[in-house]
Design a protein around this motif. Structure first.
Motif, PDB file in Angstrom:
ATOM      1  N   UNK A  97       1.421   8.729   3.017  1.00 21.04           N
ATOM      2  CA  UNK A  97       0.282   7.655   3.299  1.00 21.04           C
ATOM      3  C   UNK A  97      -0.544   8.301   2.220  1.00 21.04           C
ATOM      4  N   UNK A  98      -0.458   7.606   0.971  1.00 21.58           N
ATOM      5  CA  UNK A  98      -1.126   7.853  -0.185  1.00 21.58           C
ATOM      6  C   UNK A  98      -2.260   6.349  -0.533  1.00 21.58           C
ATOM      7  N   UNK A  99      -3.186   6.605   0.167  1.00 18.46           N
ATOM      8  CA  UNK A  99      -4.495   5.296   0.450  1.00 18.46           C
ATOM      9  C   UNK A  99      -4.703   5.006  -1.214  1.00 18.46           C
ATOM     10  N   UNK A 100      -4.645   3.691  -1.184  1.00 15.76           N
ATOM     11  CA  UNK A 100      -4.862   2.318  -1.852  1.00 15.76           C
ATOM     12  C   UNK A 100      -4.403   3.102  -3.524  1.00 15.76           C
ATOM     13  N   UNK A 101      -2.693   3.072  -3.446  1.00 13.85           N
ATOM     14  CA  UNK A 101      -1.292   3.689  -4.692  1.00 13.85           C
ATOM     15  C   UNK A 101      -0.614   2.089  -4.040  1.00 13.85           C
ATOM     16  N   UNK A 102      -0.941   1.228  -3.100  1.00 13.55           N
ATOM     17  CA  UNK A 102      -0.178  -0.159  -3.263  1.00 13.55           C
ATOM     18  C   UNK A 102      -0.662  -1.175  -3.287  1.00 13.55           C
ATOM     19  N   UNK A 106      -5.873  -9.317  -1.132  1.00 10.71           N
ATOM     20  CA  UNK A 106      -6.528 -10.636  -1.843  1.00 10.71           C
ATOM     21  C   UNK A 106      -7.869 -10.100  -1.607  1.00 10.71           C
ATOM     22  N   UNK A 107      -8.736  -9.628  -0.832  1.00  9.18           N
ATOM     23  CA  UNK A 107     -10.103  -8.587  -0.780  1.00  9.18           C
ATOM     24  C   UNK A 107      -9.694  -8.224  -1.778  1.00  9.18           C
ATOM     25  N   UNK A 108      -9.159  -7.592  -2.897  1.00  7.35           N
ATOM     26  CA  UNK A 108      -9.304  -7.080  -3.622  1.00  7.35           C
ATOM     27  C   UNK A 108      -9.620  -5.471  -3.710  1.00  7.35           C
ATOM     28  N   UNK A 109      -9.090  -5.200  -2.698  1.00  6.12           N
ATOM     29  CA  UNK A 109      -9.509  -3.584  -2.223  1.00  6.12           C
ATOM     30  C   UNK A 109      -7.151  -3.202  -2.370  1.00  6.12           C
ATOM     31  N   UNK A 110      -6.549  -2.350  -2.392  1.00  2.00           N
ATOM     32  CA  UNK A 110      -5.579  -1.890  -2.808  1.00  2.00           C
ATOM     33  C   UNK A 110      -4.745  -1.212  -0.896  1.00  2.00           C
ATOM     34  N   UNK A 111      -3.525  -1.156  -0.798  1.00  2.00           N
ATOM     35  CA  UNK A 111      -2.848  -1.026   0.162  1.00  2.00           C
ATOM     36  C   UNK A 111      -2.620   0.133  -0.439  1.00  2.00           C
ATOM     37  N   UNK A 112      -1.373   0.945   0.717  1.00  3.48           N
ATOM     38  CA  UNK A 112      -1.306   2.265   0.341  1.00  3.48           C
ATOM     39  C   UNK A 112       0.329   2.218  -0.297  1.00  3.48           C
ATOM     40  N   UNK A 113       0.739   3.724  -0.381  1.00  2.00           N
ATOM     41  CA  UNK A 113       1.779   3.550  -1.048  1.00  2.00           C
ATOM     42  C   UNK A 113       2.101   5.124   0.391  1.00  2.00           C
ATOM     43  N   UNK A 114       3.648   4.596   1.678  1.00  2.00           N
ATOM     44  CA  UNK A 114       4.263   5.038   2.316  1.00  2.00           C
ATOM     45  C   UNK A 114       5.476   6.228   1.421  1.00  2.00           C
ATOM     46  N   UNK A 115       5.122   7.574   1.289  1.00  2.00           N
ATOM     47  CA  UNK A 115       6.310   8.801   0.679  1.00  2.00           C
ATOM     48  C   UNK A 115       7.367   8.767   1.757  1.00  2.00           C
ATOM     49  N   UNK A 116       8.226   8.729   1.972  1.00  2.00           N
ATOM     50  CA  UNK A 116       9.164   9.495   3.024  1.00  2.00           C
ATOM     51  C   UNK A 116       9.834  10.764   2.077  1.00  2.00           C
ATOM     52  N   UNK A 117       9.589  11.576   3.166  1.00  2.00           N
ATOM     53  CA  UNK A 117      10.933  12.747   2.744  1.00  2.00           C
ATOM     54  C   UNK A 117      11.523  13.030   2.490  1.00  2.00           C
ATOM     55  N   UNK A 118      12.344  12.970   1.697  1.00  2.00           N
ATOM     56  CA  UNK A 118      13.871  13.309   2.339  1.00  2.00           C
ATOM     57  C   UNK A 118      14.538  15.162   1.938  1.00  2.00           C
ATOM     58  N   UNK A 119      15.058  16.048   2.715  1.00  2.00           N
ATOM     59  CA  UNK A 119      15.342  17.412   2.464  1.00  2.00           C
ATOM     60  C   UNK A 119      17.132  17.679   2.014  1.00  2.00           C
ATOM     61  N   UNK A 120      17.083  17.730   1.196  1.00  2.00           N
ATOM     62  CA  UNK A 120      18.488  18.513   0.551  1.00  2.00           C
ATOM     63  C   UNK A 120      18.975  19.608   1.016  1.00  2.00           C
ATOM     64  N   UNK A 121      19.826  19.984   1.559  1.00  2.00           N
ATOM     65  CA  UNK A 121      20.216  21.148   2.096  1.00  2.00           C
ATOM     66  C   UNK A 121      21.895  21.470   1.159  1.00  2.00           C
ATOM     67  N   UNK A 122      21.874  23.285   0.927  1.00  2.00           N
ATOM     68  CA  UNK A 122      22.904  23.037  -0.176  1.00  2.00           C
ATOM     69  C   UNK A 122      24.241  23.141   0.612  1.00  2.00           C
ATOM     70  N   UNK A 123      25.347  22.616  -0.215  1.00  2.00           N
ATOM     71  CA  UNK A 123      26.332  22.169   0.267  1.00  2.00           C
ATOM     72  C   UNK A 123      27.190  23.810   0.553  1.00  2.00           C
ATOM     73  N   UNK A 124      26.982  24.387   0.160  1.00  2.00           N
ATOM     74  CA  UNK A 124      27.412  26.214   0.199  1.00  2.00           C
ATOM     75  C   UNK A 124      26.740  27.535  -0.079  1.00  2.00           C
ATOM     76  N   UNK A 125      26.062  28.385   0.589  1.00  2.00           N
ATOM     77  CA  UNK A 125      26.040  28.958   0.414  1.00  2.00           C
ATOM     78  C   UNK A 125      25.988  30.571  -0.119  1.00  2.00           C
ATOM     79  N   UNK A 126      25.814  31.524  -0.878  1.00  2.00           N
ATOM     80  CA  UNK A 126      26.138  32.801  -0.939  1.00  2.00           C
ATOM     81  C   UNK A 126      26.007  33.824  -0.017  1.00  2.00           C
ATOM     82  N   UNK A 127      26.755  34.877   0.010  1.00  2.00           N
ATOM     83  CA  UNK A 127      26.387  36.069   0.369  1.00  2.00           C
ATOM     84  C   UNK A 127      25.575  36.259   0.377  1.00  2.00           C
TER      85      UNK A 127
END
Length: 142
Positions: A97-102, A106-127
């Motif tokens: 959650x990134x405060x003030x990045x949203x 109406x009250x002149x402050x900024x909301x937040x930016x919520x970042x979801x982390x997606x983890x990518x795994x390989x489709x194959x691996x070498x030996x």
């Protein structure tokens, strides 16, 4: 030409009325009003929360090694790409959650930016990669 001040962070569906900026009435009557309906365009990578209109949501995809080691990642924001610290041992669907990045409220402050982390795994691996992961598994105790 009609000049309007549109408040920052406005939501779709709001209507503004420009009084006396419409057509002249019949038989020289007073000018009518112009109704302006607001439709906010979405950005492909950033969406507005359905629960909190000042909260923006985005995601970032990292490979499994970066998820384990942590580091810096680039994330889309309203200001463009920003650098964010990814913590070590980051799990799939981890939220940052990134405060003030949203959106402004109406009250002149900024909301937040919520970042979801997606983890990518390989489709194959070498030996060699498999051997390294086996060594890590032996060395790791939970």
């Amino acid at each position: 030409t009609i000049e309007l001040t549109i408040p920052a962070g406005i939501e779709s569906g709001r209507t503004f009325i420009a009084k006396a900026h419409g057509n002249v009435g019949e038989n020289g009557g007073s000018r009518g009003n112009v109704y302006i309906n607001i439709e906010v365009a979405d950005q492909p990578s950033i969406t507005r929360s359905k629960i909190d209109p000042s909260l923006l949501e985005t995601s970032v995809t990292v490979d499994y090694v970066d998820a384990c080691l942590g580091g810096k990642v680039q994330v889309d924001s309203l200001e463009g790409k920003i650098e964010v610290d990814l913590p070590e041992c980051c799990q799939p669907d981890f939220k940052i959650r990134l405060k003030g990045k949203g959106l402004p409220t109406r009250y002149t402050k900024r909301g937040d930016l919520a970042v979801t982390v997606n983890v990518k795994f390989p489709n194959s691996l070498t030996e060699n990669q498999k051997d390294l992961l086996r060594q890590l598994k032996v060395a790791t105790s939970y």
